[in-house]
Design a protein around this motif. Sequence first.
Motif, PDB file in Angstrom:
ATOM      1  N   VAL A 155       7.852   8.916  -3.302  1.00 49.49           N
ATOM      2  CA  VAL A 155       7.438   8.709  -1.914  1.00 49.49           C
ATOM      3  C   VAL A 155       8.241   9.642  -1.000  1.00 49.49           C
ATOM      4  O   VAL A 155       9.400   9.982  -1.289  1.00 49.49           O
ATOM      5  N   ASP A 156       7.631  10.046   0.104  1.00 47.82           N
ATOM      6  CA  ASP A 156       8.324  10.838   1.124  1.00 47.82           C
ATOM      7  C   ASP A 156       9.252   9.911   1.913  1.00 47.82           C
ATOM      8  O   ASP A 156       8.779   9.072   2.681  1.00 47.82           O
ATOM      9  N   HIS A 157      10.545  10.021   1.662  1.00 50.75           N
ATOM     10  CA  HIS A 157      11.510   9.195   2.393  1.00 50.75           C
ATOM     11  C   HIS A 157      12.803   9.985   2.594  1.00 50.75           C
ATOM     12  O   HIS A 157      13.051  10.969   1.880  1.00 50.75           O
ATOM     13  N   PRO A 158      13.644   9.579   3.545  1.00 49.75           N
ATOM     14  CA  PRO A 158      14.898  10.291   3.777  1.00 49.75           C
ATOM     15  C   PRO A 158      15.757  10.315   2.511  1.00 49.75           C
ATOM     16  O   PRO A 158      15.938   9.296   1.855  1.00 49.75           O
ATOM     17  N   GLY A 159      16.220  11.485   2.160  1.00 46.91           N
ATOM     18  CA  GLY A 159      17.089  11.602   1.005  1.00 46.91           C
ATOM     19  C   GLY A 159      16.374  11.842  -0.308  1.00 46.91           C
ATOM     20  O   GLY A 159      17.024  12.000  -1.347  1.00 46.91           O
ATOM     21  N   SER A 160      15.043  11.862  -0.302  1.00 46.89           N
ATOM     22  CA  SER A 160      14.313  12.099  -1.550  1.00 46.89           C
ATOM     23  C   SER A 160      14.654  13.483  -2.097  1.00 46.89           C
ATOM     24  O   SER A 160      14.714  14.462  -1.349  1.00 46.89           O
ATOM     25  N   GLN A 161      14.850  13.556  -3.392  1.00 41.99           N
ATOM     26  CA  GLN A 161      15.244  14.814  -4.032  1.00 41.99           C
ATOM     27  C   GLN A 161      14.060  15.604  -4.590  1.00 41.99           C
ATOM     28  O   GLN A 161      14.240  16.708  -5.100  1.00 41.99           O
ATOM     29  N   VAL A 162      12.857  15.029  -4.509  1.00 40.61           N
ATOM     30  CA  VAL A 162      11.669  15.697  -5.053  1.00 40.61           C
ATOM     31  C   VAL A 162      10.521  15.601  -4.058  1.00 40.61           C
ATOM     32  O   VAL A 162      10.524  14.737  -3.178  1.00 40.61           O
ATOM     33  N   PRO A 163       9.513  16.467  -4.188  1.00 40.25           N
ATOM     34  CA  PRO A 163       8.343  16.349  -3.321  1.00 40.25           C
ATOM     35  C   PRO A 163       7.604  15.047  -3.613  1.00 40.25           C
ATOM     36  O   PRO A 163       7.558  14.604  -4.761  1.00 40.25           O
ATOM     37  N   PRO A 164       7.025  14.424  -2.603  1.00 39.05           N
ATOM     38  CA  PRO A 164       6.257  13.195  -2.841  1.00 39.05           C
ATOM     39  C   PRO A 164       5.020  13.482  -3.674  1.00 39.05           C
ATOM     40  O   PRO A 164       4.478  14.591  -3.649  1.00 39.05           O
ATOM     41  N   CYS A 165       4.575  12.477  -4.420  1.00 38.31           N
ATOM     42  CA  CYS A 165       3.434  12.648  -5.327  1.00 38.31           C
ATOM     43  C   CYS A 165       2.113  12.569  -4.568  1.00 38.31           C
ATOM     44  O   CYS A 165       1.865  11.626  -3.806  1.00 38.31           O
ATOM     45  N   LEU A 166       1.235  13.542  -4.807  1.00 29.76           N
ATOM     46  CA  LEU A 166      -0.099  13.550  -4.205  1.00 29.76           C
ATOM     47  C   LEU A 166      -1.018  12.663  -5.037  1.00 29.76           C
ATOM     48  O   LEU A 166      -1.116  12.822  -6.258  1.00 29.76           O
ATOM     49  N   HIS A 167      -1.699  11.735  -4.384  1.00 30.77           N
ATOM     50  CA  HIS A 167      -2.574  10.830  -5.110  1.00 30.77           C
ATOM     51  C   HIS A 167      -3.757  10.419  -4.240  1.00 30.77           C
ATOM     52  O   HIS A 167      -3.738  10.607  -3.025  1.00 30.77           O
ATOM     53  N   ARG A 168      -4.774   9.839  -4.883  1.00 32.84           N
ATOM     54  CA  ARG A 168      -5.935   9.356  -4.133  1.00 32.84           C
ATOM     55  C   ARG A 168      -6.642   8.261  -4.921  1.00 32.84           C
ATOM     56  O   ARG A 168      -6.508   8.150  -6.145  1.00 32.84           O
ATOM     57  N   ALA A 169      -7.401   7.457  -4.187  1.00 33.65           N
ATOM     58  CA  ALA A 169      -8.265   6.459  -4.813  1.00 33.65           C
ATOM     59  C   ALA A 169      -9.514   7.153  -5.333  1.00 33.65           C
ATOM     60  O   ALA A 169      -9.982   8.135  -4.754  1.00 33.65           O
ATOM     61  N   PRO A 170     -10.075   6.643  -6.422  1.00 37.20           N
ATOM     62  CA  PRO A 170     -11.293   7.261  -6.961  1.00 37.20           C
ATOM     63  C   PRO A 170     -12.537   6.749  -6.249  1.00 37.20           C
ATOM     64  O   PRO A 170     -12.514   5.712  -5.583  1.00 37.20           O
ATOM     65  N   ASP A 171     -13.630   7.469  -6.411  1.00 38.48           N
ATOM     66  CA  ASP A 171     -14.933   6.941  -5.987  1.00 38.48           C
ATOM     67  C   ASP A 171     -15.337   5.854  -6.984  1.00 38.48           C
ATOM     68  O   ASP A 171     -15.385   6.099  -8.192  1.00 38.48           O
ATOM     69  N   GLU A 172     -15.609   4.673  -6.460  1.00 38.43           N
ATOM     70  CA  GLU A 172     -15.966   3.566  -7.344  1.00 38.43           C
ATOM     71  C   GLU A 172     -17.371   3.763  -7.914  1.00 38.43           C
ATOM     72  O   GLU A 172     -18.227   4.363  -7.271  1.00 38.43           O
ATOM     73  N   LYS A 173     -17.572   3.234  -9.113  1.00 36.72           N
ATOM     74  CA  LYS A 173     -18.918   3.217  -9.675  1.00 36.72           C
ATOM     75  C   LYS A 173     -19.709   2.099  -9.008  1.00 36.72           C
ATOM     76  O   LYS A 173     -19.168   1.005  -8.808  1.00 36.72           O
ATOM     77  N   PRO A 174     -20.974   2.326  -8.652  1.00 35.70           N
ATOM     78  CA  PRO A 174     -21.780   1.271  -8.026  1.00 35.70           C
ATOM     79  C   PRO A 174     -21.814   0.018  -8.892  1.00 35.70           C
ATOM     80  O   PRO A 174     -22.084   0.086 -10.096  1.00 35.70           O
ATOM     81  N   GLY A 175     -21.522  -1.115  -8.291  1.00 36.38           N
ATOM     82  CA  GLY A 175     -21.581  -2.377  -9.005  1.00 36.38           C
ATOM     83  C   GLY A 175     -20.395  -2.676  -9.897  1.00 36.38           C
ATOM     84  O   GLY A 175     -20.372  -3.711 -10.567  1.00 36.38           O
ATOM     85  N   GLU A 176     -19.405  -1.788  -9.934  1.00 36.92           N
ATOM     86  CA  GLU A 176     -18.223  -2.009 -10.776  1.00 36.92           C
ATOM     87  C   GLU A 176     -16.974  -2.061  -9.896  1.00 36.92           C
ATOM     88  O   GLU A 176     -16.521  -1.044  -9.384  1.00 36.92           O
ATOM     89  N   ASN A 177     -16.438  -3.252  -9.712  1.00 40.46           N
ATOM     90  CA  ASN A 177     -15.234  -3.405  -8.911  1.00 40.46           C
ATOM     91  C   ASN A 177     -14.007  -2.993  -9.705  1.00 40.46           C
ATOM     92  O   ASN A 177     -14.002  -3.027 -10.936  1.00 40.46           O
ATOM     93  N   ARG A 178     -12.968  -2.609  -8.987  1.00 40.20           N
ATOM     94  CA  ARG A 178     -11.711  -2.207  -9.625  1.00 40.20           C
ATOM     95  C   ARG A 178     -10.715  -3.370  -9.572  1.00 40.20           C
ATOM     96  O   ARG A 178     -10.739  -4.178  -8.645  1.00 40.20           O
ATOM     97  N   LEU A 179      -9.828  -3.417 -10.581  1.00 45.85           N
ATOM     98  CA  LEU A 179      -8.717  -4.351 -10.587  1.00 45.85           C
ATOM     99  C   LEU A 179      -7.451  -3.527 -10.561  1.00 45.85           C
ATOM    100  O   LEU A 179      -7.161  -2.784 -11.504  1.00 45.85           O
ATOM    101  N   LEU A 180      -6.694  -3.630  -9.467  1.00 42.64           N
ATOM    102  CA  LEU A 180      -5.555  -2.750  -9.220  1.00 42.64           C
ATOM    103  C   LEU A 180      -4.343  -3.553  -8.777  1.00 42.64           C
ATOM    104  O   LEU A 180      -4.442  -4.427  -7.909  1.00 42.64           O
ATOM    105  N   MET A 181      -3.190  -3.241  -9.359  1.00 41.47           N
ATOM    106  CA  MET A 181      -1.922  -3.768  -8.865  1.00 41.47           C
ATOM    107  C   MET A 181      -1.162  -2.614  -8.207  1.00 41.47           C
ATOM    108  O   MET A 181      -1.067  -1.520  -8.783  1.00 41.47           O
ATOM    109  N   ILE A 182      -0.637  -2.863  -7.015  1.00 38.52           N
ATOM    110  CA  ILE A 182       0.048  -1.800  -6.284  1.00 38.52           C
ATOM    111  C   ILE A 182       1.184  -2.374  -5.465  1.00 38.52           C
ATOM    112  O   ILE A 182       1.116  -3.519  -5.006  1.00 38.52           O
ATOM    113  N   CYS A 183       2.251  -1.605  -5.329  1.00 33.83           N
ATOM    114  CA  CYS A 183       3.345  -1.990  -4.449  1.00 33.83           C
ATOM    115  C   CYS A 183       4.192  -0.761  -4.121  1.00 33.83           C
ATOM    116  O   CYS A 183       4.036   0.272  -4.742  1.00 33.83           O
TER     117      CYS A 183
END
Length: 232
Positions: A204-232
């Motif tokens: 993550v981009d935060h004060p004192g970070s020693q590396v570049p923050p990771c680039l990420h994105r959510a995917p396009d969902e498939k129609p009719g298929e919900n995602r199950l995701l844990m995040i924090c």
Amino acid sequence: MIDLSHAEKHIHCVTNFQDLVSTPFVGEMNAICWTRTLAGDFSEIVKKVALSGNITVIEQEELCELQLSEQGQLAREILLNDLEILKAYGASPVLNVIKHYDRDDTYPFFPTDVYSFHVDRSPIPTDTFLCTYYGEASEILPNAQGTKKVLIPEIREKLKKLYDGPDEGFESFLSEHFFDLHYQAAPDARPVSLGLGNLWRLAVDHPGSQVPPCLHRAPDEKPGENRLLMIC
């Protein structure tokens, strides 16, 4: 399996939770993956949760009360264990069933929703953890294959016209509206799917970070298929 043939320097793989949280980010490496093949039927949990909109938070009590088959129970035990180990580490995990996220069309030339490659920012040292158990998986991108959108001349000019204020306030404007968190993938970019069942830790981009923050994105969902995701 995760294809890391074009992202070795970007990603480090481990085989247990302790290594996931204790391995330091260094150099170009800003994503760590606990590679896992999970047993159980996570689709059953997705189907049995009472949905409450486009994004439904599954509380632990509700998860425990679901009437599940043997395979569904195996999936539930994994989810409960992941919640427990992340909480014990000091994180605040959230388990979601996702139909889709809201799209941002405020500025058509510059959407700032989670479907755009972006980085997370925090005022304090922290990391992002996430795992997709069912549905389309999130993606990450090596930093060398993305360009901060606010540095692309034609986009920057449009943002300056949108801002229409004193020069000294422009950078603050970009930050306040989260424009500076978003990246444009190179034409030959090769995003990496995070796969199903793998637990990831992203810089993550935060004060004192020693590396570049990771680039990420959510995917396009498939129609009719919900995602199950844990995040924090």
